[in-house]
Write an enzyme that holds these catalytic residues in place. Structure first.
Site, PDB file in Angstrom:
ATOM      1  N   ARG A 192       8.395  19.810  85.156  1.00 44.85           N
ATOM      2  CA  ARG A 192       9.782  20.113  85.581  1.00 44.85           C
ATOM      3  C   ARG A 192      10.092  21.570  85.259  1.00 44.85           C
ATOM      4  O   ARG A 192      10.009  21.989  84.111  1.00 44.85           O
ATOM      5  CB  ARG A 192      10.772  19.196  84.869  1.00 44.85           C
ATOM      6  CG  ARG A 192      12.209  19.490  85.251  1.00 44.85           C
ATOM      7  CD  ARG A 192      13.192  18.651  84.470  1.00 44.85           C
ATOM      8  NE  ARG A 192      13.243  17.280  84.946  1.00 44.85           N
ATOM      9  CZ  ARG A 192      13.870  16.294  84.290  1.00 44.85           C
ATOM     10  NH1 ARG A 192      14.454  16.526  83.142  1.00 44.85           N
ATOM     11  NH2 ARG A 192      13.893  15.075  84.796  1.00 44.85           N
ATOM     12  N   ARG A 235      21.148  14.991  72.424  1.00 44.96           N
ATOM     13  CA  ARG A 235      20.822  14.349  73.701  1.00 44.96           C
ATOM     14  C   ARG A 235      20.704  15.440  74.752  1.00 44.96           C
ATOM     15  O   ARG A 235      20.949  16.608  74.483  1.00 44.96           O
ATOM     16  CB  ARG A 235      21.970  13.369  74.051  1.00 44.96           C
ATOM     17  CG  ARG A 235      21.645  12.157  74.915  1.00 44.96           C
ATOM     18  CD  ARG A 235      20.671  11.221  74.277  1.00 44.96           C
ATOM     19  NE  ARG A 235      20.619   9.952  74.986  1.00 44.96           N
ATOM     20  CZ  ARG A 235      19.835   9.683  76.034  1.00 44.96           C
ATOM     21  NH1 ARG A 235      19.053  10.607  76.545  1.00 44.96           N
ATOM     22  NH2 ARG A 235      19.841   8.476  76.585  1.00 44.96           N
ATOM     23  N   LYS A 236      20.403  15.045  76.001  1.00 43.35           N
ATOM     24  CA  LYS A 236      20.382  16.014  77.094  1.00 43.35           C
ATOM     25  C   LYS A 236      21.776  16.630  77.314  1.00 43.35           C
ATOM     26  O   LYS A 236      22.785  16.053  76.853  1.00 43.35           O
ATOM     27  CB  LYS A 236      19.888  15.355  78.384  1.00 43.35           C
ATOM     28  CG  LYS A 236      20.872  14.339  78.934  1.00 43.35           C
ATOM     29  CD  LYS A 236      20.341  13.603  80.141  1.00 43.35           C
ATOM     30  CE  LYS A 236      20.206  14.503  81.351  1.00 43.35           C
ATOM     31  NZ  LYS A 236      20.060  13.689  82.610  1.00 43.35           N
ATOM     32  N   GLY A 295      17.080   4.680  91.255  1.00 51.98           N
ATOM     33  CA  GLY A 295      16.205   3.535  91.008  1.00 51.98           C
ATOM     34  C   GLY A 295      16.569   2.666  89.829  1.00 51.98           C
ATOM     35  O   GLY A 295      16.011   1.583  89.653  1.00 51.98           O
ATOM     36  N   CYS A 307      20.156   9.086  88.007  1.00 53.21           N
ATOM     37  CA  CYS A 307      19.673  10.433  88.346  1.00 53.21           C
ATOM     38  C   CYS A 307      20.004  10.799  89.795  1.00 53.21           C
ATOM     39  O   CYS A 307      20.200  11.967  90.116  1.00 53.21           O
ATOM     40  CB  CYS A 307      18.167  10.516  88.145  1.00 53.21           C
ATOM     41  SG  CYS A 307      17.629  10.053  86.495  1.00 53.21           S
ATOM     42  N   GLY A 308      20.071   9.818  90.671  1.00 50.37           N
ATOM     43  CA  GLY A 308      20.390  10.061  92.087  1.00 50.37           C
ATOM     44  C   GLY A 308      21.886  10.088  92.351  1.00 50.37           C
ATOM     45  O   GLY A 308      22.311  10.154  93.501  1.00 50.37           O
TER      46      GLY A 308
END
Ligand code: SRM
Ligand code: SF4
Length: 536
Positions: free
Chosen positions: A79, A193-194, A447, A452-453
């Site tokens: 990434r 965290r992110k 998914g 994420c989408g």
């Protein structure tokens, strides 16, 4: 290595009230900072990935952007970081040649954060690949796990007549600060965290400001340009929240310092015991906005100016597909539709070539997983239109395909509950052959509940799940609707639960007819409706 450990301990010592019980991710970060694997990469490559310590392999390497994929062991994902989604043709050639080496395994995905992920990479090649990236000014550092993700900005920054600010320099400056110019910055490698940061520069909120931990929104105060600041937006399997106003306004040159100050407050005080409650909004909840804002002021050593009463987000969000005039007279940008964001090496080479032959060599990536070629003079448009790549990457895709977005899904992601990209595309094409729709419909697939989408920002969002049908466990989706983007953005909510994927075609057809004015192409009525449970 000793330097890495010392700094890591110094950072931990600054945590005011250490949580009583650290979760397992926190424990391994205290044992050894994620960034430490940077110095070990050459040794790892010599040893072979099978001999690498499991935590280093599956976790810490993500601090370099290297993702072990349990679904395809031995074929790694890389990434990158592409601030504001800006790429040169030279960079694209290098990325294409990296991917090309892996034949059928090699590909790249444009992500929902205006970024690229390269696939199929063999571990022994990483030292060389990271060197090649560095030579062309690219980095993959701190792009996974508890780090700040790609900084998003307006995909048409610097070329759009209606913009307030060209976001490119700011996105790059924020990235450089957080990553020490791409070398890695131990100050920010142990967040709870992110963390997501976005900079909006135009009136259309093309960055989905509301779903970021920090978002900068154009706003004037006493005729001076600056940004109102939003904080705490995030999606997770447990909870999704829109960002809330910090009641702060900053001039553009203060945005980097403010971002770093917020990150320091989050790093030192964010919750670290329960990983499901570690994102920034949970800290804001626990403290209240006033205490959070005061802590940022203390970190900055100055008071924050109150938010401007109005922001400048006034337009609907656009998808940038097609040919559009730039603010530079006689110049156009071309938004090419890349089906579900998937690129093959030959297509990447072609994109780089088209950018050089017709434009200035600059490419842009969008959050809708598409590509923009900029600076095409009007006298080259006719020839550009006849390029064969445009048959695959259309300037005018069908309305149900045009705004299709999909996360990685089961092909490469071990969290996935369903296959997404291929299914999303096949279904959108099938429905396009049955229905005529006058307006594009934003359809987003994800998914699993990690989102994420971004199904919550879509007209129709589809989130993978499992259900029981005829005594068997089958792939299914929860359906989200009502996501509004651009001005007055709001998150969509779940309207149907666990629709089996084999019933989805008819369910979506009905939704499109009833709620989006779609008409059957053969004028027969849409009859068969599937049995679904509706969430009240
Ligand atoms: Fe994501 C984890 C893919 C955008 C929320 N995400 C993952 C992992 C790393 C899981 C894994 O290790 O397999 C996925 C990698 C799969 C793969 O092989 O590609 C993954 N996320 C993606 C991408 C590639 C989806 C896409 O196809 O575009 C996006 C990469 C963006 C980038 O360039 O950095 C991506 N992920 C997002 C977004 C959307 C956004 O940022 O606007 C979200 C929701 C917004 C947010 O984070 O607040 C998102 N991803 C998650 C989460 C849930 C986070 C949470 O707080 O619980 C996870 C799981 C986790 O972190 O534990 C996750
Ligand atoms: Fe993987 Fe789930 Fe994210 Fe899709 S939403 S990429 S399946 S973690």
């Amino acid at each position: 290595m000793s330097q890495v450990k010392t700094t890591c301990f110094q950072i931990m010592a600054r945590v005011n009230s250490p949580p009583e019980k650290l979760n397992k991710f926190e424990k391994y970060k205290v044992e050894k900072d994620g960034l430490a694997v940077k110095d070990e990469l050459e040794d790892f490559a010599r040893m072979g990935w099978e001999s690498i310590d499991e935590t280093d392999l599956t976790q810490r390497l993500k601090w370099l952007g290297i993702f072990f994929r349990p679904v395809t062991p031995g074929k790694f994902m890389l990434r990158l970081r592409i601030p504001n989604g800006v790429l040169s043709s030279g960079q694209m050639y290098v990325l294409a040649s990296i991917v090309q080496r892996y034949g059928d395994d090699g590909s790249a995905d444009i992500t929902t954060r205006q970024n690229l992920q390269l696939r199929g990479i063999r571990f022994e090649d990483f030292p060389d690949i990271l060197q090649r990236l560095k030579k062309v000014g690219l980095t993959s550092i701190q792009s996974g796990m508890d780090n700040v993700r790609n900084i998003t900005g307006s995909p048409v920054a610097g070329i759009e007549a209606g913009e307030f600010i060209d976001t490119r320099l700011l996105c790059k400056a924020i990235q450089n600060s957080i990553t020490s110019d791409g070398e890695g910055n131990l100050e920010f490698t142990n967040l709870p965290r992110k963390f997501n940061i976005a900079v909006a520069g135009s009136p259309d909120n093309s960055v989905h400001a509301e779903i970021n931990d920090i978002a900068f929104i154009p706003a004037f105060k006493n005729s001076t340009f600056g940004f109102n600041v939003l904080v705490g937006g995030f999606f997770s399997a447990k909870r999704c929240e829109s960002a809330i106003p910090l009641n702060a306004w900053v001039e553009p040159q203060q945005a980097v310092d403010l971002s770093c100050a917020i990150l320091r407050v989050y790093r030192d005080h964010g919750l670290r015991s329960n990983r499901q409650k570690a994102r920034l909004m949970w800290l804001i909840d626990e403290w209240g906005l006033e205490k959070f804002r005061s802590a940022i002021e203390a970190e900055l050593g100055t008071t924050l100016s109150e938010a401007a009463p109005e922001d400048e987000i006034a337009w609907d969000k656009r998808d940038h597909i097609g040919l559009h005039p730039q603010k530079q007279a006689g110049m156009f940008y071309a938004g090419l539709h890349v089906p579900v964001g998937r690129l093959q090496a030959d297509e990447m080479f072609e994109l780089a070539r088209l950018a050089e032959v017709y434009g200035s060599g600059e490419l842009r990536l969008t959050l809708e997983q598409n590509v923009i070629i900029i600076d095409i003079p009007d006298n080259k448009l006719a020839a550009f239109r006849s390029e064969s790549l445009l048959e695959k990457f259309s300037l005018s895709p069908q309305p149900l395909v045009r705004e299709l977005v999909s996360c990685t899904g089961a092909q490469f992601c071990n969290f996935a509950l369903v296959e997404t990209k291929q299914r999303a595309l096949a279904l959108a094409k099938k429905l396009s052959s049955q229905l005529s729709v006058s307006q594009p419909v934003r359809i987003h697939w994800t998914g699993c509940p990690n989102s994420c989408g971004q199904p919550q920002v879509a007209d129709i969002g589809l989130m993978g799940t499992k259900t029981r049908k005829d005594g068997k466990t089958v792939e299914a989706v929860d359906i989200y609707m009502g996501g509004k983007v651009g001005k007055d953005a709001q998150l969509g909510t779940r309207v149907m639960k666990a629709v089996p994927c084999d019933e989805l075609e008819s369910v979506l057809r009905n939704i499109l007819v009833e709620q989006f004015g779609a008409k059957s192409i053969d004028l027969t009525t849409v009859a068969d409706s599937a049995t679904v449970s509706v969430v009240e």
